[in-house]
Write a protein that holds these residues in place. Structure first.
Motif, PDB file in Angstrom:
ATOM      1  N   GLU A  94     110.571  28.355  36.272  1.00  0.00           N
ATOM      2  CA  GLU A  94     111.770  27.706  35.757  1.00  0.00           C
ATOM      3  C   GLU A  94     112.949  27.890  36.710  1.00  0.00           C
ATOM      4  O   GLU A  94     113.732  26.948  36.922  1.00  0.00           O
ATOM      5  CB  GLU A  94     112.123  28.281  34.379  1.00  0.00           C
ATOM      6  N   ARG A  96     112.799  28.402  39.979  1.00  0.00           N
ATOM      7  CA  ARG A  96     112.547  27.578  41.169  1.00  0.00           C
ATOM      8  C   ARG A  96     112.877  26.111  40.885  1.00  0.00           C
ATOM      9  O   ARG A  96     113.493  25.430  41.703  1.00  0.00           O
ATOM     10  CB  ARG A  96     111.075  27.705  41.589  1.00  0.00           C
ATOM     11  N   ALA A  97     112.456  25.643  39.720  1.00  0.00           N
ATOM     12  CA  ALA A  97     112.714  24.246  39.364  1.00  0.00           C
ATOM     13  C   ALA A  97     114.207  23.978  39.259  1.00  0.00           C
ATOM     14  O   ALA A  97     114.695  22.907  39.658  1.00  0.00           O
ATOM     15  CB  ALA A  97     112.003  23.905  38.056  1.00  0.00           C
ATOM     16  N   ALA A  98     114.956  24.929  38.712  1.00  0.00           N
ATOM     17  CA  ALA A  98     116.404  24.753  38.558  1.00  0.00           C
ATOM     18  C   ALA A  98     117.083  24.616  39.915  1.00  0.00           C
ATOM     19  O   ALA A  98     117.995  23.801  40.090  1.00  0.00           O
ATOM     20  CB  ALA A  98     116.993  25.932  37.787  1.00  0.00           C
ATOM     21  N   GLU A 100     115.520  23.742  42.885  1.00  0.00           N
ATOM     22  CA  GLU A 100     115.016  22.563  43.597  1.00  0.00           C
ATOM     23  C   GLU A 100     115.612  21.271  43.049  1.00  0.00           C
ATOM     24  O   GLU A 100     115.873  20.333  43.803  1.00  0.00           O
ATOM     25  CB  GLU A 100     113.494  22.525  43.521  1.00  0.00           C
ATOM     26  N   SER A 101     115.831  21.210  41.740  1.00  0.00           N
ATOM     27  CA  SER A 101     116.377  19.984  41.158  1.00  0.00           C
ATOM     28  C   SER A 101     117.789  19.713  41.662  1.00  0.00           C
ATOM     29  O   SER A 101     118.183  18.555  41.837  1.00  0.00           O
ATOM     30  CB  SER A 101     116.377  20.077  39.628  1.00  0.00           C
ATOM     31  N   ARG A 102     118.556  20.764  41.906  1.00  0.00           N
ATOM     32  CA  ARG A 102     119.913  20.581  42.423  1.00  0.00           C
ATOM     33  C   ARG A 102     119.884  20.107  43.874  1.00  0.00           C
ATOM     34  O   ARG A 102     120.699  19.285  44.284  1.00  0.00           O
ATOM     35  CB  ARG A 102     120.708  21.892  42.325  1.00  0.00           C
ATOM     36  N   GLN A 104     117.611  18.329  45.287  1.00  0.00           N
ATOM     37  CA  GLN A 104     117.048  16.990  45.403  1.00  0.00           C
ATOM     38  C   GLN A 104     117.907  15.909  44.773  1.00  0.00           C
ATOM     39  O   GLN A 104     117.547  14.737  44.805  1.00  0.00           O
ATOM     40  CB  GLN A 104     115.654  16.973  44.751  1.00  0.00           C
ATOM     41  N   GLN A 105     119.058  16.285  44.194  1.00  0.00           N
ATOM     42  CA  GLN A 105     119.861  15.275  43.531  1.00  0.00           C
ATOM     43  C   GLN A 105     120.430  14.285  44.547  1.00  0.00           C
ATOM     44  O   GLN A 105     120.685  14.629  45.705  1.00  0.00           O
ATOM     45  CB  GLN A 105     121.003  15.915  42.747  1.00  0.00           C
ATOM     46  N   THR A 116     123.625  23.265  44.294  1.00  0.00           N
ATOM     47  CA  THR A 116     122.647  24.333  44.509  1.00  0.00           C
ATOM     48  C   THR A 116     123.315  25.700  44.436  1.00  0.00           C
ATOM     49  O   THR A 116     122.778  26.644  43.855  1.00  0.00           O
ATOM     50  CB  THR A 116     121.968  24.165  45.881  1.00  0.00           C
ATOM     51  N   THR A 341     114.628  26.377  50.363  1.00  0.00           N
ATOM     52  CA  THR A 341     114.817  25.057  49.766  1.00  0.00           C
ATOM     53  C   THR A 341     115.899  24.274  50.502  1.00  0.00           C
ATOM     54  O   THR A 341     115.753  23.075  50.780  1.00  0.00           O
ATOM     55  CB  THR A 341     115.188  25.193  48.278  1.00  0.00           C
TER      56      THR A 341
END
Length: 347
Positions: A94, A96-98, A100-102, A104-105, A116, A341
């Motif tokens: 969770e 890592r996903a938080a 990475e999602s920032r 990739q925005q 990030t 990342t």
């Protein structure tokens, strides 16, 4: 004073020391021998634990902040723990996903960096920070929107899709058609160039009388480029997010320290120099308290990690600032993951 090698401690001393440090990192408070005997499962009497704690204090690894019998680690003790005893905990799926999602925005790189950094701040309960070199701003499109007879809004679109606005003074006699002409000329002639390249080209073309615009549009173009070129020298290279997370319930009892820390965070040039010193090599750098002069008064720790591009060059540094009692075992791997990342984003 330097920390002794962890191998200089016998098993009993290491066990007691670990309990004291882990308790301090969790609560921020000193812990006494009776509490250790009751909670730790070391199978040692309070008297034995007191003797061990006294030995550790003489080594400079523990200290008694008050007249109570409780002990807490010194900065030297924290250094010993971080370097020789800490068991790192990898970020969860969770977490890592938080992060990475920032990264990739969609949108400008600066917005992804800020998002990030905010995510890292939230996950670590520290202030997050990232520093990147000044980026050459590449022009894609420019236009002028009239605001009044004397003012116009210069709208610049960068090659990365970012949009920035500046209010500029209009030369006397500039009409709306002239504004449109100036914007169209700059977009057609200067698109794809950096600000420095654009300025050089427009100066050359105007000197050679090859710029097919009237004098009013020419003055507007020159002023617009001057405003952007001057501003580019002041573009922020350091992003700090989450300063408010430094003021938690435990910190409320030490407002002077927090005040010192927030003052330190205002000195962005000093922080930039600190991060620049962390860019040498590949390892994560951990500065604990007085190990760095910038944060010696506030008793804060900095964890920083450089990240590199595809060519191997350092392209930035990411990290966190927090109290010396932060959860190093959790935060250090989190900073490492964020650096990896960001390397993919910036590479």
């Amino acid at each position: 004073m330097h920390a002794p090698p962890v191998t200089d401690l016998n098993d009993r001393a290491r066990d007691v020391f670990r309990v004291v440090v882990e308790s301090y990192l969790s609560t921020g408070a000193p812990i006494g021998s009776r509490t250790i005997a009751h909670l730790s499962g070391l199978n040692l009497s309070p008297a034995s634990i007191r003797n061990v704690m006294q030995d550790l204090e003489e080594l400079g690894l523990l200290a008694a902040p008050h007249t109570s019998a409780g002990r807490m680690p010194t900065e030297i003790g924290l250094r010993l723990f971080v370097d020789g005893m800490m068991h790192a905990m990898e970020p969860s799926i969770e977490e890592r996903a938080a992060i990475e999602s920032r990264v990739q925005q969609a949108g400008p790189v600066e917005e992804a960096l800020a998002a990030t950094t905010a995510a890292l701040s939230g996950l670590s309960a520290c202030a997050g920070l990232v520093m990147v070199p000044k980026r050459e701003f590449v022009l894609r499109q420019m236009s002028f929107v009239p605001l009044s007879a004397e003012k116009a809004l210069a709208v610049l679109v960068g090659g990365d899709g970012s949009v920035e606005n500046r209010v500029v003074d209009l030369p006397p006699g500039v009409s709306v058609p002239a504004l449109i002409e100036a914007g169209n000329y700059m977009t057609a002639t200067l698109g794809g160039l950096t600000l420095a390249e654009a300025r050089a080209r427009i100066e050359r073309e105007m000197a050679e009388e090859r710029a097919l615009v009237d004098s009013a549009s020419r003055a507007l173009i020159e002023q617009g480029l001057a405003v952007w070129s001057e501003d580019s020298d002041r573009r922020p290279v350091l992003i700090v997010r989450g300063q408010g997370r430094l003021i938690d319930a435990a910190a409320a009892a030490d407002l002077d320290r927090i005040s010192d820390l927030l003052d330190d965070l205002e000195g962005k040039q000093e922080i930039a120099r600190l991060l620049d010193s962390a860019s040498a090599g590949d390892a994560t750098r951990i500065f604990i308290g007085a190990e760095n002069k910038l944060f010696s008064l506030s008793g804060s720790s900095v964890i920083a990690k450089p990240f590199r591009g595809l060519d191997g060059r350092v392209i930035g540094v990411v990290g966190v600032i927090g109290p010396t009692r932060l959860n190093y075992a959790r935060v250090v791997p989190m900073v490492d993951f964020t650096a990896a990342t960001l390397a993919r984003l910036m590479g």
